[in-house]
Design a protein around this motif. Sequence first.
Motif, PDB file in Angstrom:
ATOM      1  N   ALA A 101       0.862  -1.186   0.000  1.00  0.00           N
ATOM      2  CA  ALA A 101       0.000   0.000   0.000  1.00  0.00           C
ATOM      3  C   ALA A 101       0.899   1.236   0.000  1.00  0.00           C
ATOM      4  CB  ALA A 101      -0.900  -0.014   1.232  1.00  0.00           C
ATOM      5  N   GLU A 102       1.199   1.708  -1.210  1.00  0.00           N
ATOM      6  CA  GLU A 102       2.186   2.795  -1.286  1.00  0.00           C
ATOM      7  C   GLU A 102       1.570   4.185  -1.311  1.00  0.00           C
ATOM      8  OE1 GLU A 102       5.402   1.837  -4.103  1.00  0.00           O
ATOM      9  OE2 GLU A 102       6.117   1.027  -2.208  1.00  0.00           O
ATOM     10  N   GLY A 103       0.259   4.284  -1.222  1.00  0.00           N
ATOM     11  CA  GLY A 103      -0.385   5.600  -1.155  1.00  0.00           C
ATOM     12  C   GLY A 103      -0.808   5.883   0.269  1.00  0.00           C
ATOM     13  N   ASN A 104      -1.409   7.051   0.504  1.00  0.00           N
ATOM     14  CA  ASN A 104      -1.932   7.298   1.845  1.00  0.00           C
ATOM     15  C   ASN A 104      -3.251   8.044   1.784  1.00  0.00           C
ATOM     16  OD1 ASN A 104       0.166   9.578   1.278  1.00  0.00           O
ATOM     17  ND2 ASN A 104      -1.327  10.427   2.700  1.00  0.00           N
ATOM     18  N   ARG A 105      -4.033   7.846   2.819  1.00  0.00           N
ATOM     19  CA  ARG A 105      -5.312   8.547   2.886  1.00  0.00           C
ATOM     20  C   ARG A 105      -5.040  10.004   3.253  1.00  0.00           C
ATOM     21  NH1 ARG A 105      -9.190   4.960   2.143  1.00  0.00           N
ATOM     22  NH2 ARG A 105      -8.587   2.807   2.540  1.00  0.00           N
ATOM     23  N   THR A 106      -5.784  10.894   2.638  1.00  0.00           N
ATOM     24  CA  THR A 106      -5.572  12.303   2.954  1.00  0.00           C
ATOM     25  C   THR A 106      -6.694  12.773   3.882  1.00  0.00           C
ATOM     26  OG1 THR A 106      -6.714  12.828   0.926  1.00  0.00           O
ATOM     27  CG2 THR A 106      -4.326  12.908   0.829  1.00  0.00           C
ATOM     28  N   MET A 107      -6.448  13.872   4.595  1.00  0.00           N
ATOM     29  CA  MET A 107      -7.450  14.358   5.545  1.00  0.00           C
ATOM     30  C   MET A 107      -8.614  15.021   4.822  1.00  0.00           C
ATOM     31  SD  MET A 107      -5.208  16.046   8.576  1.00  0.00           S
ATOM     32  CE  MET A 107      -4.095  17.026   7.573  1.00  0.00           C
ATOM     33  N   GLY A 108      -8.314  15.597   3.656  1.00  0.00           N
ATOM     34  CA  GLY A 108      -9.361  16.297   2.906  1.00  0.00           C
ATOM     35  C   GLY A 108      -9.831  17.558   3.610  1.00  0.00           C
ATOM     36  N   VAL A 109      -8.884  18.285   4.240  1.00  0.00           N
ATOM     37  CA  VAL A 109      -9.276  19.536   4.920  1.00  0.00           C
ATOM     38  C   VAL A 109      -8.451  20.689   4.357  1.00  0.00           C
ATOM     39  CG1 VAL A 109      -9.901  18.351   7.080  1.00  0.00           C
ATOM     40  CG2 VAL A 109      -7.587  19.306   6.824  1.00  0.00           C
TER      41      VAL A 109
END
Length: 458
Positions: A101-109
């Motif tokens: 899993a080379e991506g990451n979740r973003t906060m979206g803020v």
Amino acid sequence: MHLTAKVCIVGGGPAGFYTAQHLVKVSDVSVDIYERLPVPFGLVRFGVAPDHPEVKNVINTFTQTAQHARCSFHGNVRVGKDVTVEELQEAYHAVVLSYGAEGNRTMGVPGEDLAGVYSAKDFVGWYNGLPRNSELRPDLSCETAVILGQGNVALDVARILLSPVDILKKTDITQHALDALAESSVRRVLIVGRRGPLQVACTIKELREMVNLPGTRPEMEASEFEGIAETLKSLARPRKRLTELLLKAAIETPGEEELERRNRAERAWGFRFLRKPLEVLPSTDLIRAAGIRLAVNRLEGDGEGVRAVATGEVEDVECGLVISSIGYKSLLIDPAVPFDARKAIIPNTMGRVQQTAGLYCSGWVKRGPTGVIATTMNDSFDTARTLLQDIGKGTLDVSTVKPGSQGVSALLEKRGVKPVSFSDWEKIDSEETRRGEIKGKPREKMLDVGEMLQVARA
Ligand code: FAD
């Protein structure tokens, strides 16, 4: 069973190595592992914290697998770019996708792109020597750092930010991170979560390390623990022990020795519960993070179904460093592979990729980015078993002759890609160990792929 079933694995992390281990151990298939980087072991090298050397002992088992007569490692080959999954399927009877899993979740803020805001993935990659993060240069000139997320990765990051450099310098942390941490002004780390003390996602080992971290004291809000002690009796054992430790750090009056230790501490850490990020607040020049605005939550429901809902109240916390540790995320590496974009995994049934004969998956890309190495091991053994069952049942056709790595090598050569073998990696390994020895640490990692390739080919 066909004697020369050829399987290839995409990704040389724990999932790739454990899948290979099971395949070569219980059957006579031959296995080739293709890895994007010139160096193996995935997150064991680039994720696991430098002060957890015991976790990295799995490398010895992976090395034995790589040295097995029917297993080969091909580093420096990026699947989806240097060779497609379809081409691998042409060359092998089966392809196992284990690329993590080379991506990451973003906060979206708003404010997420300000200077001073980093993902834990990049920050961890920076202190662990992931080439793509070597230029991160996080600004550690502020006093307070806020970490969003309360899992083990969040605690790893908090510990690295607050650990005495004398401890870190004996680990395999990269020299650039050590230099930056030695100059760091960060004195206080707040670890923020949406829910309450009963929902923290870390494990007791990581929490205990925080509680005992030399030179630090816990700094919690007693009001956030109201009613928690009363629930202890009803909790399952692991959660009960974790909560007891949390309460001990947060609200219990410490004994004399501990009190003295806390009074001497120059750095502090604490959980902040029931808070959700709304916005990273900018400095007056609008360039960097100066704080974070948090929505105050309350909990609804109980047990597994407990939900955080906003109360409408907000709170601003001054901080110059924000690290979001809200999860890794698998990415699509080749359009030919089915991908569930919502769950960010490859859709599969017991490791068989749905609707694609001959394609399998294991590890984080199979089940999502959660769980320790042992979880990944079990899940990879399951996928290997599924694959061998399919050979046994005849649903995976191994009756035709396949070119295997010979076919792929020819393609790579045409494309100017030079793979790194396991013995090439061993040259990098020796050089890193040698450089480490000079400084009294287990290794000094190379940060540059070009340099790795040069040493591998010397
Ligand atoms: P990965 O380890 O990510 O391996 C995937 C591999 O695939 C990588 O080598 C990558 O370079 C390669 N790859 C990616 N794309 C391609 C491509 N296109 N072509 C070829 N190769 C590709 N577990 C513990 O038990 N103890 C710990 O202390 C611990 N600490 C952790 C700390 C952090 C920060 C993180 C993120 C995880 C930690 N874990 C720990 C969990 C553990 O690392 C995972 O369970 C495990 O690494 C998952 O294995 P994987 O093989 O699925 O993924």
